[in-house]
Design a protein around this motif. Sequence first.
Motif, PDB file in Angstrom:
ATOM      1  N   THR A   1     -43.220  17.286 109.290  1.00 13.64           N
ATOM      2  CA  THR A   1     -44.285  17.932 110.060  1.00 13.64           C
ATOM      3  C   THR A   1     -43.841  19.294 110.558  1.00 13.64           C
ATOM      4  OG1 THR A   1     -45.096  15.768 110.764  1.00 13.64           O
ATOM      5  CG2 THR A   1     -45.817  17.669 112.042  1.00 13.64           C
ATOM      6  N   LEU A   2     -42.609  19.395 111.023  1.00 16.74           N
ATOM      7  CA  LEU A   2     -42.078  20.670 111.502  1.00 16.74           C
ATOM      8  C   LEU A   2     -42.058  21.705 110.386  1.00 16.74           C
ATOM      9  CD1 LEU A   2     -40.775  22.121 113.907  1.00 16.74           C
ATOM     10  CD2 LEU A   2     -38.576  21.160 113.211  1.00 16.74           C
ATOM     11  N   HIS A   3     -41.613  21.282 109.214  1.00 12.76           N
ATOM     12  CA  HIS A   3     -41.596  22.201 108.064  1.00 12.76           C
ATOM     13  C   HIS A   3     -43.005  22.698 107.734  1.00 12.76           C
ATOM     14  CE1 HIS A   3     -41.003  23.762 104.025  1.00 12.76           C
ATOM     15  NE2 HIS A   3     -41.819  22.836 103.546  1.00 12.76           N
ATOM     16  N   ARG A   4     -43.966  21.813 107.730  1.00 15.86           N
ATOM     17  CA  ARG A   4     -45.329  22.217 107.374  1.00 15.86           C
ATOM     18  C   ARG A   4     -45.934  23.134 108.424  1.00 15.86           C
ATOM     19  NH1 ARG A   4     -47.696  16.493 104.889  1.00 15.86           N
ATOM     20  NH2 ARG A   4     -46.554  16.625 102.914  1.00 15.86           N
ATOM     21  N   LEU A   5     -45.633  22.884 109.688  1.00 13.53           N
ATOM     22  CA  LEU A   5     -46.154  23.752 110.748  1.00 13.53           C
ATOM     23  C   LEU A   5     -45.586  25.166 110.618  1.00 13.53           C
ATOM     24  CD1 LEU A   5     -45.985  21.371 113.849  1.00 13.53           C
ATOM     25  CD2 LEU A   5     -48.050  22.349 112.840  1.00 13.53           C
TER      26      LEU A   5
ATOM     27  N   LEU B   1     -32.912  21.123 110.432  1.00 11.72           N
ATOM     28  CA  LEU B   1     -33.724  21.798 109.425  1.00 11.72           C
ATOM     29  C   LEU B   1     -33.068  23.110 109.005  1.00 11.72           C
ATOM     30  CD1 LEU B   1     -36.395  21.670 107.828  1.00 11.72           C
ATOM     31  CD2 LEU B   1     -37.528  22.770 109.760  1.00 11.72           C
ATOM     32  N   ARG B   2     -32.474  23.825 109.982  1.00  9.14           N
ATOM     33  CA  ARG B   2     -31.846  25.120 109.682  1.00  9.14           C
ATOM     34  C   ARG B   2     -30.465  24.964 109.051  1.00  9.14           C
ATOM     35  NH1 ARG B   2     -31.206  27.039 114.758  1.00  9.14           N
ATOM     36  NH2 ARG B   2     -29.168  26.010 114.750  1.00  9.14           N
ATOM     37  N   ASP B   3     -29.614  24.135 109.644  1.00  6.96           N
ATOM     38  CA  ASP B   3     -28.203  24.076 109.225  1.00  6.96           C
ATOM     39  C   ASP B   3     -27.974  23.157 108.025  1.00  6.96           C
ATOM     40  OD1 ASP B   3     -27.747  25.744 111.383  1.00  6.96           O
ATOM     41  OD2 ASP B   3     -27.245  24.091 112.741  1.00  6.96           O
ATOM     42  N   ALA B   4     -28.641  21.990 108.007  1.00  8.96           N
ATOM     43  CA  ALA B   4     -28.407  21.029 106.935  1.00  8.96           C
ATOM     44  C   ALA B   4     -29.282  21.285 105.719  1.00  8.96           C
ATOM     45  CB  ALA B   4     -28.627  19.608 107.445  1.00  8.96           C
ATOM     46  N   LEU B   5     -30.527  21.731 105.953  1.00  3.90           N
ATOM     47  CA  LEU B   5     -31.472  21.901 104.851  1.00  3.90           C
ATOM     48  C   LEU B   5     -31.681  23.361 104.462  1.00  3.90           C
ATOM     49  CD1 LEU B   5     -34.152  19.233 105.882  1.00  3.90           C
ATOM     50  CD2 LEU B   5     -32.193  18.972 104.346  1.00  3.90           C
ATOM     51  N   GLY B   6     -31.099  24.286 105.244  1.00  2.00           N
ATOM     52  CA  GLY B   6     -31.146  25.695 104.867  1.00  2.00           C
ATOM     53  C   GLY B   6     -32.461  26.387 105.150  1.00  2.00           C
TER      54      GLY B   6
ATOM     55  N   LEU C   1     -38.515  21.985 101.088  1.00  2.00           N
ATOM     56  CA  LEU C   1     -37.552  20.935 101.392  1.00  2.00           C
ATOM     57  C   LEU C   1     -37.006  20.348 100.096  1.00  2.00           C
ATOM     58  CD1 LEU C   1     -39.379  19.058 104.284  1.00  2.00           C
ATOM     59  CD2 LEU C   1     -37.449  20.625 104.491  1.00  2.00           C
ATOM     60  N   PRO C   2     -35.707  20.075 100.042  1.00  2.00           N
ATOM     61  CA  PRO C   2     -35.141  19.475  98.823  1.00  2.00           C
ATOM     62  C   PRO C   2     -35.572  18.026  98.672  1.00  2.00           C
ATOM     63  CG  PRO C   2     -33.485  19.562 100.559  1.00  2.00           C
ATOM     64  CD  PRO C   2     -34.695  20.297 101.084  1.00  2.00           C
ATOM     65  N   GLY C   3     -35.743  17.592  97.408  1.00  2.80           N
ATOM     66  CA  GLY C   3     -36.085  16.191  97.159  1.00  2.80           C
ATOM     67  C   GLY C   3     -37.548  15.898  97.401  1.00  2.80           C
ATOM     68  N   LEU C   4     -37.858  14.622  97.535  1.00  3.52           N
ATOM     69  CA  LEU C   4     -39.235  14.157  97.732  1.00  3.52           C
ATOM     70  C   LEU C   4     -39.462  13.894  99.208  1.00  3.52           C
ATOM     71  CD1 LEU C   4     -41.909  13.244  96.447  1.00  3.52           C
ATOM     72  CD2 LEU C   4     -40.933  10.951  96.247  1.00  3.52           C
ATOM     73  N   TRP C   5     -40.275  14.744  99.845  1.00  6.46           N
ATOM     74  CA  TRP C   5     -40.548  14.618 101.280  1.00  6.46           C
ATOM     75  C   TRP C   5     -42.026  14.312 101.475  1.00  6.46           C
ATOM     76  CZ3 TRP C   5     -37.127  15.369 105.488  1.00  6.46           C
ATOM     77  CH2 TRP C   5     -35.806  15.662 105.106  1.00  6.46           C
TER      78      TRP C   5
END
Length: 325
Positions: A9-13, A44-49, A74-78
């Motif tokens: 949800t954070l990524h989509r926002l 989200l910033r440090d682990a997923l870039g 986002l990497p992979g299937l989210w």
Amino acid sequence: MDRYERILTLHRLLKGARYPVPLPRLLEELGCSRATLYRDLAFLRDALGAPIESVGGETAAFRYAAGSGERFELPGLWLRSDELAALLALNELLGRSGPGGVLAGALAPFKARIEQLLAGQGGARPPLERIRMLAWGERALDQRTFRTVAGAVLERRRLRFRYRARTTDSESRRQVSPQRLTHYRDNWYLDAWDHDREALRSFAVDRIAEAQMLDTPAIDVDEAVLDETLASSYGIFAGKPRAWATIRFSAHAARWVADAHWHSQQQGRWLADGRYELKLPYSSARELLMDVLKYGPDAEIVEPLSLREEMKSLLHLALASYTGK
């Protein structure tokens, strides 16, 4: 909302926002504490870039860096648990329907992966038996033929086959350049350039036999030409519109007709007495007449006169079958 869904949800926002998203809105959307939100932002910033930027001021706000946020995924299937469940249901329905059963084996590993993801998120397999799909007018289809036809469409190679037309029951040999597969009223049709006729044609896949994919590359017909020739008139029958039909439906039938999609260019309006008037382009009258006949006394063809007379003839013939005259 678990962490998986909060990150999604954070990524989509952030990805969908044109301006920095204020902290209060993020807290409201995610339904979590400030400390949890900051931990999710850091992950989200440090682990997923993710290219997260914070904007200072009276109220903190966050955004993706201009230029890079549009490209970041986002990497992979989210997917959220409800989206995974919907995808699983779609896969199940695809496997139950006609040639969709051909794909069931190929999609089995994907289905197993979805079920694993659901279990990992604490979700349960949806009760798919509570989804019912009733086919109407679906004709028997040879699975091998369907695979050959679909393969030729996607690999852009020519097809050779034997075809028996349903209207005339005549048989012919065809070599075509397949353009696209069309699923219409629970049946499949092949839109193709017929090299013998030098014209675009639609073939019912269930009437194709001895389909053979050739090594010769298929020619490509422009999408606009395909739509103008094969999709500009009502129904599955090919041809540019030769007229517009005007049909008036009773106030009772209008409750269904007004909400139905008949054609991409249809025009409809309510009449003062509660009836509904529908206008649409057609080339071949056959399918249109059959569909209007289903409404019986609740439908009247107004224009053109030739179409109205065809309908009158059909009604007289139908009445004669019942009266013996």
